[in-house]
Design a protein around this motif. Sequence first.
Motif, PDB file in Angstrom:
ATOM      1  N   UNK A 196      55.593  32.510  -6.665  1.00  0.00           N
ATOM      2  CA  UNK A 196      56.622  33.362  -6.056  1.00  0.00           C
ATOM      3  C   UNK A 196      56.566  34.769  -6.639  1.00  0.00           C
ATOM      4  N   UNK A 197      56.304  34.862  -7.940  1.00  0.00           N
ATOM      5  CA  UNK A 197      56.212  36.167  -8.597  1.00  0.00           C
ATOM      6  C   UNK A 197      55.036  36.965  -8.033  1.00  0.00           C
ATOM      7  N   UNK A 198      53.893  36.308  -7.836  1.00  0.00           N
ATOM      8  CA  UNK A 198      52.723  36.978  -7.259  1.00  0.00           C
ATOM      9  C   UNK A 198      53.028  37.480  -5.851  1.00  0.00           C
ATOM     10  N   UNK A 211      54.862  32.334 -21.331  1.00  0.00           N
ATOM     11  CA  UNK A 211      56.279  32.698 -21.474  1.00  0.00           C
ATOM     12  C   UNK A 211      56.985  32.696 -20.119  1.00  0.00           C
ATOM     13  N   UNK A 212      56.294  33.124 -19.075  1.00  0.00           N
ATOM     14  CA  UNK A 212      56.875  33.131 -17.730  1.00  0.00           C
ATOM     15  C   UNK A 212      57.194  31.705 -17.284  1.00  0.00           C
ATOM     16  N   UNK A 227      65.845  36.300 -15.929  1.00  0.00           N
ATOM     17  CA  UNK A 227      67.051  35.756 -15.291  1.00  0.00           C
ATOM     18  C   UNK A 227      66.868  35.545 -13.790  1.00  0.00           C
ATOM     19  N   UNK A 228      66.185  36.468 -13.137  1.00  0.00           N
ATOM     20  CA  UNK A 228      66.093  36.420 -11.676  1.00  0.00           C
ATOM     21  C   UNK A 228      64.702  36.094 -11.151  1.00  0.00           C
ATOM     22  N   UNK A 229      63.675  36.236 -12.000  1.00  0.00           N
ATOM     23  CA  UNK A 229      62.310  36.051 -11.529  1.00  0.00           C
ATOM     24  C   UNK A 229      61.780  37.229 -10.742  1.00  0.00           C
ATOM     25  N   UNK A 230      62.496  38.369 -10.800  1.00  0.00           N
ATOM     26  CA  UNK A 230      62.050  39.566 -10.090  1.00  0.00           C
ATOM     27  C   UNK A 230      60.941  40.283 -10.855  1.00  0.00           C
ATOM     28  N   UNK A 231      60.220  41.137 -10.152  1.00  0.00           N
ATOM     29  CA  UNK A 231      59.212  42.002 -10.767  1.00  0.00           C
ATOM     30  C   UNK A 231      59.911  43.243 -11.310  1.00  0.00           C
ATOM     31  N   UNK A 232      59.619  43.585 -12.572  1.00  0.00           N
ATOM     32  CA  UNK A 232      60.114  44.822 -13.180  1.00  0.00           C
ATOM     33  C   UNK A 232      58.916  45.752 -13.353  1.00  0.00           C
ATOM     34  N   UNK A 233      59.026  46.973 -12.853  1.00  0.00           N
ATOM     35  CA  UNK A 233      57.946  47.953 -12.991  1.00  0.00           C
ATOM     36  C   UNK A 233      58.415  49.128 -13.833  1.00  0.00           C
TER      37      UNK A 233
END
Length: 514
Positions: A267-269, A257-258, A300-306
Amino acid sequence: MSLGSTFRLFHAGWVLAREGAFSVLPVESLPPMMKAGIGLARLVERRAVRKTGSIERLNAALHKLGPSYVKFGQTLATRPDIVGVQAAADLSGLQDKMPPFDPKLVPGILEAALGAKAAQLTEISEPVAAASIAQVHKARLRMPGEVPRTVAVKMLRPGVAERFHADTDSLYAGARLAETFSPASRRLKPTEVVRTLDHSMRLELDLRLEAAAISEMAENIKNDSGFVIPEVHWDHVAQNVLTTSWMHGIPIRDHAAIEAVGIDRKALAAKLLQSFLRHAIRDGYFHADMHPGNLFADPRTGDVIAVDFGIMGRIGKSERRFLADILYGFITRNYRLVAQRHFDIGYVPPHQSVDDFTLAIRSIGEPLHGRTAADISMARVLGQLFTITDLFEMQTRPELVLLQKSMVLVEGVARTLDPNLDIWTVAEPVVAEWLRREEGPVGRLEDLVGHLTRMGEAAGRVPRLMAQAELALAEHRAMMNRPRDRLMRGLALAVLGAALVLIGALIWRVLTLP
């Protein structure tokens, strides 16, 4: 150590052995005594585990044993490089797919916790995530005069506190048994380690503290990019209920899905690992439960959500400097720096040789350089670390236990996103930036301000201390001037003198006996 807690400990060991928990550990990397213990434990494994190597029933067993055991399983699930791909997959269900509690209890829990404000939470869904401590529901928050908002409502499992306390009692029992019957384990300070984990888990059982943790971290990262956390709705927070904004994200373990929305997994890692290091080194305050069930990717941004800030770690300035120097030493291959810092912080006793320890650190660091995560056997590295810690009598620092556990989790998640991850290259910008700041004018100025503040606080206490000293002196003088007190003091001195003479005479008599 109560009989009940000892019994629970042995029962847990039996259940774990039966369901194959010890089969996933990298036996070849462990010391001989641990190898022998695991070999004995595996004698009672179910036949199906021995035949197939699958541990699919272990999830249910860990859940029945209690939340502390689930946390252990969650950590193993992030390390396929240590326990194997199949075992990690079998354990992954512990992260947010536990059986939920009875949904009929939800309205009563909310009303008891929030009173009349519970009615403002509507359209409450079935549990969207259920873990060992709590479960989360999606809901609509309808405040008077405001547009309805989608929120996440987290509720503690009924009775979880009692289960947790039973867990920690058995873990304390195990730590004390280890210290009693295995002198070699004492340098690892098992009781202090359990005490550290016990404290962090107790904080997790009060969701008001989790709300405060979210608030503090939000202040720390307000100028950062790449890492996003929810917002707290304080009017709907209680000891066992936490309401936050709903975060729209893709589970970080859903790689397909990513990629489908165009997010770069590499980049996410990097964002994940760098954000964690930034929080730990720069702020000294970090998310200490970053397993995949608590992490998402913003489409939308490719940021990490915690999410899920129940377990947080906090380290002081000296520990932050230790972490930064260790990482920087490995990055630059300055193994002498790495070794010296272990002595400075008390990890290695002073009678050991810094030169010999530098050589041991080099033997670990050199094979890791220039290699990707896919080329590194963490099981082999851990085995080498076991050997070195024993050889150099390394002491455990309990205040760093959460940090070490969290780094294992974060690195494991980052490796699954990017099997070719170069940990040193990713870490270097964060570590170097902090060290430059600390060694530069800003860092020096902050240190000076800190010293001056402490001096000012000390100076502010001087008048009060002088007043207390003058009062004590006046009382002493008044006592000295009272005839009765002088008489009592004289009698006391006379009695003391007579006692000393009598004791001296007895000693002389004993020494001169024929």
